[in-house]
Design a protein around this motif. Structure first.
Motif, PDB file in Angstrom:
ATOM      1  N   GLU B 372      56.541  23.846 -51.152  1.00  0.00           N
ATOM      2  CA  GLU B 372      56.347  24.690 -52.334  1.00  0.00           C
ATOM      3  C   GLU B 372      55.096  25.549 -52.187  1.00  0.00           C
ATOM      4  O   GLU B 372      54.178  25.227 -51.441  1.00  0.00           O
ATOM      5  N   LEU B 374      52.367  27.483 -54.897  1.00  0.00           N
ATOM      6  CA  LEU B 374      52.023  27.414 -56.313  1.00  0.00           C
ATOM      7  C   LEU B 374      51.454  28.739 -56.793  1.00  0.00           C
ATOM      8  O   LEU B 374      50.784  29.453 -56.051  1.00  0.00           O
ATOM      9  N   SER B 393      55.904  26.340 -59.521  1.00  0.00           N
ATOM     10  CA  SER B 393      56.198  25.991 -58.146  1.00  0.00           C
ATOM     11  C   SER B 393      57.284  26.938 -57.652  1.00  0.00           C
ATOM     12  O   SER B 393      58.252  27.204 -58.340  1.00  0.00           O
TER      13      SER B 393
END
Lengths: 336, 742
Positions: B372, B374, B393
């Motif tokens: 992921e 952010l 995310s």
């Protein structure tokens, strides 16, 4: 090195000059007054009154008998140094920006301004030192006309062999003082940055030029070759070569009319000392609160004086440390 | 009205006739007109061949595909039928706008219609242009492979034996690249006049130097700074590299006008302001109209029409797999690289969204296994809803953490360089909206559940905030009272914060010290952390730079014992009119500079060490930019780096010796030149004097011809009296008193 402050002028100084003995200092300013001072203590000896306009230039004959001044009132005046009387007035068609006696004192050159349809000229006058000082030639023996770029400053080389002039366009010319022919013209400073001062070394073999392009250059009188270049960070108005020690002193500062680009802080109104041979800056002397317009060094090399836009003349007698200062290389050379 | 197919063929005939008489200028004009009219047409090839009866069915089937990218109707699809009452396997389609036609070509070309048939979609104009007889050679000729050319190594500067850094200097019209030589004058690599029109910029890892011209952006690199890549964005004004140098975003206020014959820009870029380029290929990936300029018409009345351009408009994720742009107040569009398609085909609706920031590094949240990236965003108070800071995310677009805030005037998001923390600087107003205060809400991203810590010990508004790179300390500058009189700078206070010492993880953030009565407004951390310069920039009255050490090795103040910091002011230097402060990427040198772009007084740059010792002052006429060349990340592993740090003493001994040797060499060189210069001078003088003596003899002048002998009789002979002493008595009245006796 505590300076002596000479505050006798009401407007900015234009030129100052020591006599050959160094005991007298002459100063001229835009306030039309010519002053004579004792260089040792700064006491005023007297004034020479008569000019009707700003006095641009002054020179004293090598024997300290006559004083020549050039002014915006289009005249060159000759004064009896001792009595203060005006012995001769030459009228020109435009303002006189620079006068200079030849090394033997027998001739005087005058640089005239280009204005009102008149070209700038360099006029050469014969000077005599008879019983009657007023008995001077009425007309110049020679007039050099500067057709291209006007001369701003001029002086005599060794043996009065050449007249050397600095021009508005940043070039330097060499003239034959007999025929008036231009022998050489070299663009030594940036194009169109006016040469503001020319002063000769004591032996007159070399001379220094100061220019608005923020640099000063030491040139050979014989062939106008650039010997040394001194770079500063401010437009220069004056430069002088010291006798006895190998220094040059530069003075300048941003003019008040260019105030938008003037530094807010006081700081560029300093006399800068450069080593003549190595071209390094060695020191600065502060004190003026306007640009320095003129610097002259005592002929014995023991003092120098500076005149500023602020209307003051500051006379500095050098300390022992000045005379002791030497580069290691020089010291080695001296020991040999 | 667009010309029909019939008239087109007629026009074609006309054209053929005219070709005999050379009216090329008129023809050109004419051709343009035709093309303008045909912009909405596409040609679809590769369709099934069906009898006339089922043509209608095929058209309807086809329309479903066609309407997915634009709008057209059944009437606008022309499928010719031949003598055998069969379709020919192609069709002409007219869309409502040229843009739709372009989209259709881009998206439908090569798309299978069914198992057997793959559509070939082209613009009618292109068929005209390329497909006409004679335009394309009948026989295929393989292009000759270009001879291999050795290219310059793009990272050659990293191989410098002394590990020196380079910097670019833009002054007057010239741009130069130099090696930094500490106290010695920098060594020139290249210096070119008019190298750029607007400014220069290094790419984030230092590979390229970008110059900006009205024609576009030019990248330079390699040892000799040769041309590397060109991005022809006309009248480009701002540029932005992606963090790994893969892409370049360019912006111009003027919408792009694509002219015929432009090899790189296509019709698609017409009218756009922003282009995202692939640096490797030098081709545009996608172009956009900038939001900021379109904003006033969309939200009329709400926003002041003259808005500043928001830059960077596109923000990159740390691994440059995603790039996002916010439409303020509405949505966030995240695009996937390298194809630049909208992630999940839709923008994320965020009502009221004001700003967002990507994490500058890929962070591993605790308990999260999958990949992921952010990003943080915030929305203001809308109606009765509180203001909100959210963390999203990507690629899941899931909001993983939110925090509600009240009485919010403004919010700034500050990520720490490793993405370990986000500091949300919240400017809050009191209920009466009269007084302001700042809260710092710090998200600990790596810890479980992303806990938030609030630092609210600040009474005043914070005007600047900066994290220590790779660290967990920060500096804030708060505004105190503003003194009356506009010329005086407002007083500010500088506060240093550090976490409490607490095992491995950083404890709560605590104030280390506050320095009051400063005028500072800029915080410049060393890229390696520990050292920070706090400076007053862009001011004519104050121009101080304070060099701070956060890990001073001396004694520690008792009160600060539990904090992971030991603050010490190392030095304060002044640089008149300083506008910029730049650390080199190794954290060894700091350059303060005064650029002519801000003011024209005493422009130039000064170099200092990290501890504030000034190494050189370089007043430079018309100085504009000083830019350290960034370095790529080190190739050493963590263990190797540790090893180096451990053995630093040994290395430094070596380097010190080298330095000393260099200084010795330099000193001897100086002495040697001085010796040479002096002897040259003396030789010149001697020669001149000899010449002078000769001349004197030739003129038969006496030895003292230069002295005023001619006036000798009028003047007493000068005697050498030596130095005379002039005595002077000065009396000064110190005090005068008058007494009346009586």
């Amino acid at each position: 090195m505590r300076p002596i402050l000479l505050s006798g002028h009401e407007r900015s100084l234009t030129q100052i000059k020591f006599n050959s003995d160094g005991d007298l200092l002459f100063s001229v300013s835009k306030d039309k007054i010519v002053c004579a001072w004792w260089s040792a203590n700064g006491e005023r000896l007297g004034t020479y009154n008569g000019h009707q306009g700003a006095v641009w230039t002054v020179d004293v004959s090598p024997n300290t008998i006559l004083l020549a001044t050039g002014s915006a009132d289009n005249t060159v005046r000759l004064w009896n140094v001792k009595t203060g009387e005006c012995v001769k007035v030459w009228e020109f068609s435009t303002a006189v920006k620079r006068v200079s006696f030849s090394p033997d004192g027998n001739r005087l050159l005058a640089v005239t301004e280009k204005r009102m349809g008149f070209n700038g000229t360099i006029a050469v006058l014969d000077i005599s030192y008879g019983e009657n000082l007023s008995a001077q030639a009425a007309e110049p023996t020679l007039t050099i006309v500067c057709e291209e770029s006007k001369a701003t400053v001029a002086g005599w080389s060794f043996l009065s062999k050449y007249i050397i002039a600095g021009h508005e366009d940043g070039s330097v010319s060499q003239y034959d003082p007999k025929s008036g022919d231009q022998l050489e013209n070299v663009q030594i400073h940036e194009f169109d940055s006016q040469i503001t001062d020319i002063q000769f070394a004591p032996d007159r073999l070399s001379f220094i030029t100061a220019s608005k392009d923020k640099s000063a250059k030491l040139l050979s009188s014989r062939n106008l070759a650039i010997l040394k270049t001194y770079i500063s960070d401010t437009p220069l108005n004056t430069a002088s070569v010291t006798p006895k020690k190998e220094f040059v002193i530069l003075g300048g500062g941003q003019a008040a009319m260019d105030v938008t680009t003037t530094s807010a802080r006081q700081g560029k109104f300093e006399a800068r000392f450069y080593h003549k041979v190595f071209e390094d800056e060695c020191g600065r002397v502060r004190g003026h609160f306007g640009p320095l317009n003129t610097i002259d060094v005592h002929p014995a090399g023991t003092a120098y004086a500076s005149g500023g836009e602020d209307g003051y003349v500051r006379v500095h007698h050098f300390d022992k440390s000045y005379f002791d200062f030497m580069y290691e290389v020089e010291r080695e050379q001296a020991r040999k | 009205m667009a010309p029909s197919f019939d008239t087109l063929s007629e026009q074609d005939l006309h054209e053929e006739e005219e070709e005999e008489i050379d009216f090329s200028d008129l023809k050109e004009q004419y051709e343009v007109k035709v093309e303008e009219g045909l912009d909405t047409f596409i040609v679809i090839d590769g369709l099934p061949v069906v009898p006339e009866d089922s043509r209608q069915k095929l058209v309807k089937f086809l329309l479903r595909k066609l309407n997915s990218v634009g709008s057209t109707s059944e009437d606008a699809v022309f499928m010719p039928v031949n003598d055998k009452k069969m379709t020919e396997g192609f069709a002409f389609v007219e869309y409502e706008t040229p843009e739709m036609a372009v989209a259709a070509v881009k998206q439908l070309h090569g798309v299978p219609l069914d198992k057997k048939h793959i559509m070939a979609v082209n613009k009618l104009m292109d068929i005209e242009r390329y497909g006409r007889e004679g335009r394309v050679e009948e026989e295929y000729k393989a292009p000759a492979p270009e001879p291999f050319k050795e290219k310059e190594h793009l990272r050659s500067w990293m191989g410098d034996a002394n590990a020196r850094d380079q910097f670019a200097l833009y002054r007057n019209d010239k741009v130069g690249v130099f090696w930094n030589n500490k106290t010695n004058p920098p060594e020139n690599v290249v210096d070119r006049a008019h190298w750029t029109q607007l400014f220069v910029q290094w790419s984030p890892k230092g590979t390229f130097l970008a110059s900006v011209h009205p024609q576009g952006v030019q990248l330079w690199g390699g040892e000799s700074f040769s041309k590397q890549k060109q991005f022809p964005h006309p009248f480009v004004q701002l540029i932005e590299f992606s963090p790994l140098e893969g892409y370049l975003t360019t912006w111009s206020a003027r919408p792009i006008q694509v002219e015929e014959g432009q090899p790189i820009l296509t019709y698609e870029e017409d009218g756009k302001n922003i282009i995202v380029w692939d640096i490797e290929t030098g081709k545009p990936l996608r172009s956009f109209v900038s939001h900021d300029l379109a904003a006033p018409t969309e939200i009329e009345g709400e926003v002041a029409p003259k808005k500043k351009v928001q830059w960077p408009a596109f923000k990159w994720s740390a691994d440059e797999k995603y790039v996002a742009r916010m439409l303020q107040g509405q949505s966030l569009s995240i695009y996937e690289l390298p194809n630049m398609n909208l992630l999940g085909r839709t923008s994320v609706k965020i009502e009221g969204a004001m700003d967002f920031e990507w994490s500058p590094a890929t962070v591993a949240r605790e308990g999260v296994k999958q990949y992921e990236q952010l990003l943080c965003f915030w929305t203001p108070e809308i109606g009765s809803n509180p203001a909100r800071v959210g963390m999203m995310s990507v690629p899941s677009k899931e909001i993983v953490r939110t925090r509600n805030l009240f009485n919010v005037s403004d919010v700034k998001l500050h990520w720490q360089s490793q993405g370990a923390y986000v500091c949300v600087k919240v400017d809050r107003h009191s209920k009466s909206k009269k007084s302001m205060a700042t809260n710092l809400e710090i998200f600990r991203v790596r810890e479980k559940g992303v806990p938030v810590e609030v630092v609210d010990s600040l009474k005043d508004t914070v005007i600047n905030f900066a994290w220590e790179p790779n660290g967990s300390r920060f500096v804030v500058i708060a505004n105190g009272e503003t003194p009356t009189g506009a010329a005086v700078l407002p007083k500010t206070s500088v506060s240093f914060f550090a976490p409490e010492k607490k095992g491995h993880t950083a404890g709560n953030f605590k104030l280390v010290r506050t320095i009051e009565k400063k005028t500072s407004n800029g915080i410049y951390w060393s890229p390696k952390g520990r050292f920070v310069v706090v400076a007053t920039v862009h001011s004519q009255t104050n121009f101080d730079l304070d060099f701070w050490d956060m890990d001073f090795e001396g004694e520690k103040i008792e009160a600060e014992k539990d904090l992971a910091a030991n603050l010490q002011l190392m030095k304060t230097v002044e640089h008149y009119g300083v506008t910029d402060v730049d650390w080199d990427s190794t954290g060894r040198y700091v350059v303060s500079s005064a650029s002519v772009w801000t003011h024209s007084m005493e422009n130039g740059w000064n170099m200092h060490t990290f501890s504030g010792t000034t190494l050189s002052e370089n007043p430079t006429e018309k100085f504009k930019q000083f830019l350290w060349r960034p370095r790529p990340a080190t190739l050493l592993s963590k263990e190797e780096q540790k090893q180096v740090r451990k053995n630093l003493r040994e290395y430094s001994k070596e380097f010190e010796e080298e330095d000393k040797y260099a200084v010795d060499i330099a000193n001897t060189a100086v002495v040697e030149t001085r010796k040479r210069v002096l002897s040259e001078w003396l030789a010149w003088l001697r020669r001149e004097k000899e010449l002078l003596a000769e001349e004197k003899e030739a003129f038969t002048l006496p030895e003292n011809a230069d002295t005023p002998a001619a006036a000798g009789d009028a003047r007493p002979v000068v005697e050498d009296q030596g130095d005379s002493v002039v005595e002077e008595i000065v009396e000064e009245i110190i005090e005068e008193t008058e007494e009346v006796i009586g």
